[in-house]
Design an enzyme around this catalytic site. Sequence first.
Site, PDB file in Angstrom:
ATOM      1  N   ASP A 176       0.940  -1.063  -0.074  1.00 51.94           N
ATOM      2  CA  ASP A 176      -0.027  -0.025   0.029  1.00 51.94           C
ATOM      3  C   ASP A 176       0.728   1.284   0.117  1.00 51.94           C
ATOM      4  O   ASP A 176       2.143   0.992   0.110  1.00 51.94           O
ATOM      5  CB  ASP A 176      -1.146  -0.012   1.050  1.00 51.94           C
ATOM      6  CG  ASP A 176      -2.185   0.924   0.927  1.00 51.94           C
ATOM      7  OD1 ASP A 176      -2.064   1.841  -0.052  1.00 51.94           O
ATOM      8  OD2 ASP A 176      -3.131   0.660   1.621  1.00 51.94           O
TER       9      ASP A 176
HETATM   10  C1  NOJ Z   1      -4.112   3.889   0.195  1.00 56.44           C
HETATM   11  C2  NOJ Z   1      -5.355   2.931   0.219  1.00 56.44           C
HETATM   12  O1  NOJ Z   1      -5.208   2.317   1.458  1.00 56.44           O
HETATM   13  C3  NOJ Z   1      -5.150   1.978  -0.810  1.00 56.44           C
HETATM   14  O2  NOJ Z   1      -6.568   1.460  -0.712  1.00 56.44           O
HETATM   15  C4  NOJ Z   1      -5.154   2.540  -2.376  1.00 56.44           C
HETATM   16  O3  NOJ Z   1      -5.456   1.847  -3.416  1.00 56.44           O
HETATM   17  C5  NOJ Z   1      -3.909   3.430  -2.264  1.00 56.44           C
HETATM   18  N1  NOJ Z   1      -3.842   4.418  -1.324  1.00 56.44           N
HETATM   19  C6  NOJ Z   1      -3.690   3.938  -3.561  1.00 56.44           C
HETATM   20  O4  NOJ Z   1      -4.398   5.166  -3.778  1.00 56.44           O
END
Ligand code: NOJ
Length: 736
Positions: A280
């Site tokens: 993430d």
């Molecule tokens: C953080 C989020 O937790 C995740 O779900 C998302 O896909 C990513 N950022 C990218 O934006």
Amino acid sequence: MKKSILLIGLLSSVAVAQQATDYSSKVDSLLQLMTIEDKIGQTVQFSGGWDVTGPTVSDVNEDLVKSGQIGSFLNLVTAKATKDIQKLAVEESRLGIPLLIGYDVIHGYKTIFPINLGLSSSWNPELVELTAQKAAEEAAAEGIHWTFSPMVDVARDPRWGRISEGSGEDVYLGKKLAEAYVRGYQGDDLSLPTTIAACMKHFVGYGASLAGRDYNTVDMGDNELRNTYLPGFKAGLDAGARTLMTSFNVINDVPASGNKYTLKEILRNEWGFDGLVVSDYTSINEMIPHGYAEDGKDAAQKSFSATVDMDMMGDLYRSYLQELIAEGKLTMDELDASVRRILTLKFELGLFDDPYRYSDVKREEATIYRQDILDAALEAARQSTVLLQNNNNVLPLKTKNIALIGPLAADESSIIGDWAAKGDRSGKAISVEEGLRDLLNQSNITVVQGTDINSTSTEGFKAALKAAKKAEAIVMVLGEDSNMSGEAASRASIKLPGNQSALLAAVREANPNKPIVLVLFNGRPLDITADITNADAVLEAWFPGTMGGQAIAELIYGKVNPSAKLSVSFPVNVGQVPVFYSNKTTGRPMNPMNPKGDYRSFYQDIPNKPLYSFGYGLSYSSFEYSNIQLDQVTRNGALELNFSAQIKNTSNVDGYEIVQLYLQDVTASITRPAKELKGFEKVWIKAGATKTVYFKLQKEELGFWNNGTFVVEAGQFKYTIAPNSDADLVHSFILE
Ligand code: NOJ
């Protein structure tokens, strides 16, 4: 430049001799041409940016693309911008390896469908699949190859803002919808310019963040992990999802982005997942504040050796992988394995055949907001809105003389919800006001805001009361704004924000005998225990998306019969949280005959049962269940359980019913939930007609994980087929 084009030609011709889906020899040939720097470049993902002129990539990142040091972008959109950057990679980098472009296409891309929690209330996998397929078409036309969806985190705590992004509290419903999203995004052929790769997220346990506070720690036993939190991931991967994202949380003392047990042992070794795992956003770096990595280098080592292939925005792999390999802390084999997984996906997406196939300005123009996509959004909003209350059958409304009150009545921004990708926040979504005006074909509906979403001022109450007085019925559109759910949007109070409840109470007090319809916009179950006493009807619309206002108007006036049911329980009070239907019984279950006595498991001040349970939802039809039966047969040596029930539509309105099968394994080697959903069917039943609904279960579907082993145990099971999870499991059978 020539070299790159030659390379693509060479690799494509190798392809002809290959089976369509086996790219291993092409990947191997390419790997042989790559330096360690080229390889590491593939593991790096950066974010694009946004300028007044549109989407951008910084000069620094452009240079990194040209030198092959970036393999993937996120947050880069439009056919033009994605094509421009792809050109740099393909025509100016040494090997011309195309970029992989990802984006959060969560519940639609430009045309926005209801939020995922809403979509899950449709209990309609085919419809969810259709929304994902349409979202993929729009996104792919803008040059996006990969969505960070579906989020399959089981979520049982409405304080957690990200409950809005998933399919609710249940394992079985979550699995069925996970499969549907994957089928919708990826289709049968990932290389088509209309399909994109899916990403199962967030691995794992994120939905159990302590106290509903985002990014918080998670501790759970292995049985709970395997029986509740992993099955959605497994189902999506079995349906073919090609990628997976790690989560921000710590799970059992180890951050999920460096967790060898969940990533290596379970995901890679047990499940054999050979697709791409992405971290993430900076979650690898966050292992430092977690107290699990000393510094960036240590974090990179821990994450990479746990087989996290790509570093989203952390810039740690680019900074440290080479050094770590030189020092023997990581191996070249590990790097090759990761790069192989990344390149394989690029081949599967067809990027080596034509790196620009997705970024197509003409297709973009023809696809965005195409009529069939808007139609799918309308149908999804109709089927996602849950009728929670309908006292004296005030709905469908019988009068056109209405006052429309509330801070969300005319809203066309929050209606599309959080994580609304490139959805337009003005001028496109149909508000409730617009939907009602169109349906009623009149312009003299009185619309009054009454208050703001999160305000203490009662200044606007007077105008609201005046409008209510003149009308024959009152529709109030209250709730949260779209920023109140989603990431980093936990709330400790889950009541209507500001003084909206007071506005509703004031309107009720002044109009004790007029129908009041409460329409709710929100990204989580709310505590509406007090509010429902001030409304006759309650429609839970979640954030219903681009076509939401039209769908709500149609439901209010009975042009469409509500059919959704809750995928998550609504607590009586936040003090019950987490409250979910599949809880265990306790050794001292509450005695219904003496609910507050006998030293039993209860609250002194509130009931145990939620306000509205999982699976609950009303319709303008009424249904009667009878003839609930089970037939156990052995076919080719395998036991099959055939459950059935007859459902009669006893009303004079045609409608959908969501028929649900619940089971309990009464005594087992570990304690099992009091009820578990094991099947559901959404059936259309004409007024007065009866349908028989069948559920076929294999013996394995009665099993569970105990201490790392999947077991199916003989003994007594209870079951029922019912309209929601409140039903008692009055039938039983013995599994031999
Ligand atoms: C953080 C989020 O937790 C995740 O779900 C998302 O896909 C990513 N950022 C990218 O934006």
